[in-house]
Design a protein around this motif. Structure first.
Motif, PDB file in Angstrom:
ATOM      1  N   PRO A 161     -19.688   5.446  38.397  1.00  0.00           N
ATOM      2  CA  PRO A 161     -18.908   4.278  38.817  1.00  0.00           C
ATOM      3  C   PRO A 161     -17.462   4.641  39.158  1.00  0.00           C
ATOM      4  CG  PRO A 161     -20.152   3.799  36.812  1.00  0.00           C
ATOM      5  CD  PRO A 161     -20.275   5.259  37.052  1.00  0.00           C
ATOM      6  N   LYS A 162     -16.913   5.642  38.470  1.00  0.00           N
ATOM      7  CA  LYS A 162     -15.576   6.144  38.782  1.00  0.00           C
ATOM      8  C   LYS A 162     -15.549   7.631  38.476  1.00  0.00           C
ATOM      9  CE  LYS A 162     -13.577   5.052  34.240  1.00  0.00           C
ATOM     10  NZ  LYS A 162     -12.480   4.330  33.530  1.00  0.00           N
ATOM     11  N   LYS A 163     -14.579   8.314  39.033  1.00  0.00           N
ATOM     12  CA  LYS A 163     -14.501   9.762  38.887  1.00  0.00           C
ATOM     13  C   LYS A 163     -14.329  10.165  37.425  1.00  0.00           C
ATOM     14  CE  LYS A 163     -12.066  13.860  40.631  1.00  0.00           C
ATOM     15  NZ  LYS A 163     -10.978  14.373  41.489  1.00  0.00           N
ATOM     16  N   CYS A 164     -15.079  11.176  37.018  1.00  0.00           N
ATOM     17  CA  CYS A 164     -14.918  11.776  35.692  1.00  0.00           C
ATOM     18  C   CYS A 164     -13.858  12.857  35.831  1.00  0.00           C
ATOM     19  CB  CYS A 164     -16.241  12.368  35.214  1.00  0.00           C
ATOM     20  SG  CYS A 164     -16.151  13.231  33.639  1.00  0.00           S
ATOM     21  N   SER A 165     -12.670  12.573  35.332  1.00  0.00           N
ATOM     22  CA  SER A 165     -11.549  13.498  35.495  1.00  0.00           C
ATOM     23  C   SER A 165     -10.703  13.496  34.231  1.00  0.00           C
ATOM     24  CB  SER A 165     -10.691  13.092  36.696  1.00  0.00           C
ATOM     25  OG  SER A 165      -9.553  13.912  36.802  1.00  0.00           O
ATOM     26  N   ASP A 196     -23.037  12.956  38.232  1.00  0.00           N
ATOM     27  CA  ASP A 196     -23.479  13.446  36.932  1.00  0.00           C
ATOM     28  C   ASP A 196     -24.978  13.703  36.974  1.00  0.00           C
ATOM     29  OD1 ASP A 196     -23.336  14.256  34.318  1.00  0.00           O
ATOM     30  OD2 ASP A 196     -22.641  12.335  33.512  1.00  0.00           O
ATOM     31  N   VAL A 197     -25.494  14.303  35.904  1.00  0.00           N
ATOM     32  CA  VAL A 197     -26.929  14.544  35.753  1.00  0.00           C
ATOM     33  C   VAL A 197     -27.390  13.883  34.454  1.00  0.00           C
ATOM     34  CG1 VAL A 197     -26.986  16.679  37.080  1.00  0.00           C
ATOM     35  CG2 VAL A 197     -26.447  16.764  34.639  1.00  0.00           C
ATOM     36  N   SER A 198     -28.671  13.632  34.354  1.00  0.00           N
ATOM     37  CA  SER A 198     -29.226  12.906  33.218  1.00  0.00           C
ATOM     38  C   SER A 198     -29.357  13.797  31.985  1.00  0.00           C
ATOM     39  CB  SER A 198     -30.602  12.340  33.585  1.00  0.00           C
ATOM     40  OG  SER A 198     -31.279  11.880  32.433  1.00  0.00           O
ATOM     41  N   LEU A 199     -28.738  13.357  30.886  1.00  0.00           N
ATOM     42  CA  LEU A 199     -28.889  14.066  29.621  1.00  0.00           C
ATOM     43  C   LEU A 199     -30.348  14.096  29.178  1.00  0.00           C
ATOM     44  CD1 LEU A 199     -25.874  12.968  27.364  1.00  0.00           C
ATOM     45  CD2 LEU A 199     -26.617  15.306  27.779  1.00  0.00           C
ATOM     46  N   ASP A 200     -31.037  12.976  29.324  1.00  0.00           N
ATOM     47  CA  ASP A 200     -32.431  12.906  28.888  1.00  0.00           C
ATOM     48  C   ASP A 200     -33.319  13.859  29.675  1.00  0.00           C
ATOM     49  OD1 ASP A 200     -31.902  11.055  26.918  1.00  0.00           O
ATOM     50  OD2 ASP A 200     -32.368   9.318  28.188  1.00  0.00           O
ATOM     51  N   GLU A 201     -33.102  13.951  30.980  1.00  0.00           N
ATOM     52  CA  GLU A 201     -33.917  14.866  31.783  1.00  0.00           C
ATOM     53  C   GLU A 201     -33.710  16.310  31.361  1.00  0.00           C
ATOM     54  OE1 GLU A 201     -34.638  14.332  36.064  1.00  0.00           O
ATOM     55  OE2 GLU A 201     -33.230  12.658  35.936  1.00  0.00           O
ATOM     56  N   ILE A 202     -32.470  16.640  31.026  1.00  0.00           N
ATOM     57  CA  ILE A 202     -32.184  18.007  30.585  1.00  0.00           C
ATOM     58  C   ILE A 202     -32.812  18.270  29.215  1.00  0.00           C
ATOM     59  CG2 ILE A 202     -30.339  19.567  29.843  1.00  0.00           C
ATOM     60  CD1 ILE A 202     -28.627  18.144  32.063  1.00  0.00           C
ATOM     61  N   ARG A 203     -32.625  17.327  28.298  1.00  0.00           N
ATOM     62  CA  ARG A 203     -33.182  17.499  26.947  1.00  0.00           C
ATOM     63  C   ARG A 203     -34.711  17.620  26.981  1.00  0.00           C
ATOM     64  NH1 ARG A 203     -29.078  13.241  24.812  1.00  0.00           N
ATOM     65  NH2 ARG A 203     -27.659  14.489  23.530  1.00  0.00           N
ATOM     66  N   ASN A 204     -35.353  16.923  27.902  1.00  0.00           N
ATOM     67  CA  ASN A 204     -36.813  16.892  27.939  1.00  0.00           C
ATOM     68  C   ASN A 204     -37.432  17.940  28.858  1.00  0.00           C
ATOM     69  OD1 ASN A 204     -36.906  14.676  26.156  1.00  0.00           O
ATOM     70  ND2 ASN A 204     -36.628  13.223  27.849  1.00  0.00           N
ATOM     71  N   SER A 214     -20.718  16.109  25.949  1.00  0.00           N
ATOM     72  CA  SER A 214     -19.633  15.208  25.571  1.00  0.00           C
ATOM     73  C   SER A 214     -20.170  13.784  25.568  1.00  0.00           C
ATOM     74  CB  SER A 214     -18.479  15.330  26.566  1.00  0.00           C
ATOM     75  OG  SER A 214     -17.567  14.251  26.445  1.00  0.00           O
ATOM     76  N   GLU A 215     -19.774  13.008  24.580  1.00  0.00           N
ATOM     77  CA  GLU A 215     -20.175  11.594  24.547  1.00  0.00           C
ATOM     78  C   GLU A 215     -19.655  10.849  25.768  1.00  0.00           C
ATOM     79  OE1 GLU A 215     -22.229  10.158  22.653  1.00  0.00           O
ATOM     80  OE2 GLU A 215     -22.478  11.531  20.968  1.00  0.00           O
ATOM     81  N   ASP A 216     -18.527  11.292  26.308  1.00  0.00           N
ATOM     82  CA  ASP A 216     -17.900  10.602  27.439  1.00  0.00           C
ATOM     83  C   ASP A 216     -18.201  11.252  28.781  1.00  0.00           C
ATOM     84  OD1 ASP A 216     -16.514   8.651  25.823  1.00  0.00           O
ATOM     85  OD2 ASP A 216     -15.172  10.273  25.205  1.00  0.00           O
ATOM     86  N   ALA A 217     -18.335  12.575  28.806  1.00  0.00           N
ATOM     87  CA  ALA A 217     -18.505  13.288  30.077  1.00  0.00           C
ATOM     88  C   ALA A 217     -19.923  13.803  30.299  1.00  0.00           C
ATOM     89  CB  ALA A 217     -17.520  14.453  30.161  1.00  0.00           C
ATOM     90  N   GLY A 218     -20.804  13.620  29.322  1.00  0.00           N
ATOM     91  CA  GLY A 218     -22.199  13.998  29.517  1.00  0.00           C
ATOM     92  C   GLY A 218     -22.482  15.468  29.259  1.00  0.00           C
ATOM     93  N   GLY A 234     -18.607  21.359  34.034  1.00  0.00           N
ATOM     94  CA  GLY A 234     -17.166  21.156  34.121  1.00  0.00           C
ATOM     95  C   GLY A 234     -16.461  22.377  34.668  1.00  0.00           C
ATOM     96  N   HIS A 235     -15.177  22.523  34.303  1.00  0.00           N
ATOM     97  CA  HIS A 235     -14.349  23.571  34.903  1.00  0.00           C
ATOM     98  C   HIS A 235     -13.516  24.285  33.842  1.00  0.00           C
ATOM     99  CE1 HIS A 235     -15.005  22.911  39.211  1.00  0.00           C
ATOM    100  NE2 HIS A 235     -15.014  21.612  38.965  1.00  0.00           N
ATOM    101  N   LEU A 236     -14.171  25.059  32.980  1.00  0.00           N
ATOM    102  CA  LEU A 236     -13.413  25.836  32.004  1.00  0.00           C
ATOM    103  C   LEU A 236     -12.483  26.847  32.663  1.00  0.00           C
ATOM    104  CD1 LEU A 236     -15.953  26.477  29.103  1.00  0.00           C
ATOM    105  CD2 LEU A 236     -13.671  25.474  28.874  1.00  0.00           C
TER     106      LEU A 236
END
Length: 316
Positions: A161-165, A196-204, A214-218, A234-236
């Motif tokens: 919905p808005k940029k994750c920054s 973003d990508v789905s946490l559930d799809e990755i976990r499964n 991250s709870e906020d950034a996925g 992200g961008h370490l």
């Protein structure tokens, strides 16, 4: 140990001032040592900034490292000189006969486009498929991570919905994994993306493991269970001011952007931001180069029997 770079690469002078041990190709060729060969497919628009960010991290280990920069043949970057690309970059056709110990594919400013609509998508997928046989371990960053998740594992992306920054807190799911060895239970890292990508799809997914989120950034650090592929959403590698540069650029363009989260002191864009993720950036790259590249790669690729295409497992 030094990082070996092309002669006269602009990033070299900056790295020397930062006391990072760099060695140019002509001197490195006289040493009796087997360096790691790392391929960097740099898709970022400001290539020289990304070169410096990645070389700083690749050069901060005891391992001697040769770096080859790769550029798209199907698209010409508008933010770097033609002479810079001709001097310091190769195309895929020029390196496809070689084998590399590690590969990095960076982010790219195309995340709002469908993957197939990116004009160099076919070229990117060709490199990813080639890497299955010819690269010991690959790291994919931001859009590069989303591209790998889509092409190699069938996981798509969706627009936010808005940029994750900003700078977000993350947790580790398994501290015994070598990639996150030495990490704190919680750590900070930058994100800058519209998708973003789905946490559930990755976990499964049967071939992936979620190492950090991250709870906020996925989802943040994702590793294939065969350990060949590492996806970092992200961008370490970012410098302290990179998010500030992006924010001020977008403001000047008149785009409706919000102040990056947890970034500017007192949320005041006139204040100079601090790098609160540097230690974990160096640790991640150190762990990757040591445990997944150096420890796993053959000393001499010529003694490795060529794999056959039909022996490679395609995970989609």
């Amino acid at each position: 140990m030094p990082i070996n770079i092309p002669k006269n690469l602009p990033a070299g002078e900056v790295l020397r001032k930062e006391k990072i041990f760099v060695m140019e190709e002509d001197r490195a060729s006289t040493q009796e040592i087997r360096p790691l060969n790392i391929l960097v497919f740099n898709l970022m628009p400001e290539k020289e900034k990304t070169e410096l960010q990645l070389l700083r991290l690749l050069g901060n280990t005891p391992l001697q490292t040769n770096v080859t920069f790769l550029n798209t043949a199907t698209y010409t970057s508008k933010n770097v000189s033609k002479s810079h690309l001709e001097l310091f970059y190769k195309t895929f056709d020029e390196i496809k006969h070689r084998r590399f110990d590690g590969m990095i594919i960076t982010g790219a400013p195309v995340e709002r486009m469908e993957f197939e609509d990116v004009n160099y998508w076919e070229e990117i997928t060709k490199v990813m498929d080639w890497a299955k046989i010819n690269v010991t371990s690959s790291m994919y960053i931001c859009w590069g991570a989303q591209a790998a998740l889509y092409h190699l594992y069938g996981i798509g992306k969706f627009e936010l919905p808005k940029k994750c920054s900003g700078i977000y807190g993350h947790v580790i799911t398994d501290l015994t994994v070598d990639l996150v060895r030495g990490f704190s239970d919680e750590f900070l890292a930058p994100h800058s993306r519209h998708t973003d990508v789905s946490l559930d799809e990755i976990r499964n997914h049967p071939h992936l493991r979620l190492l950090s989120y991250s709870e906020d950034a996925g989802a943040f650090i994702i590793q294939s269970k065969d350990t060949k592929n590492i996806m970092i959403t992200g961008h370490l590698e970012y410098d302290a001011t990179t998010l500030a540069d992006e924010y001020h650029r977008d403001v000047e363009k008149g785009e409706p952007v919000e102040i990056p989260v947890n970034y500017f002191p007192n949320d005041d864009p006139t204040n100079e931001p601090k790098n609160t993720w540097r230690a974990h950036s160096h640790l991640l790259f150190y762990n990757w180069l040591n445990y997944y590249v150096y420890q796993e790669t053959p000393y001499d690729w010529h003694f490795v029997e060529d794999n056959k295409e039909d022996e490679i497992e395609y995970h989609i």
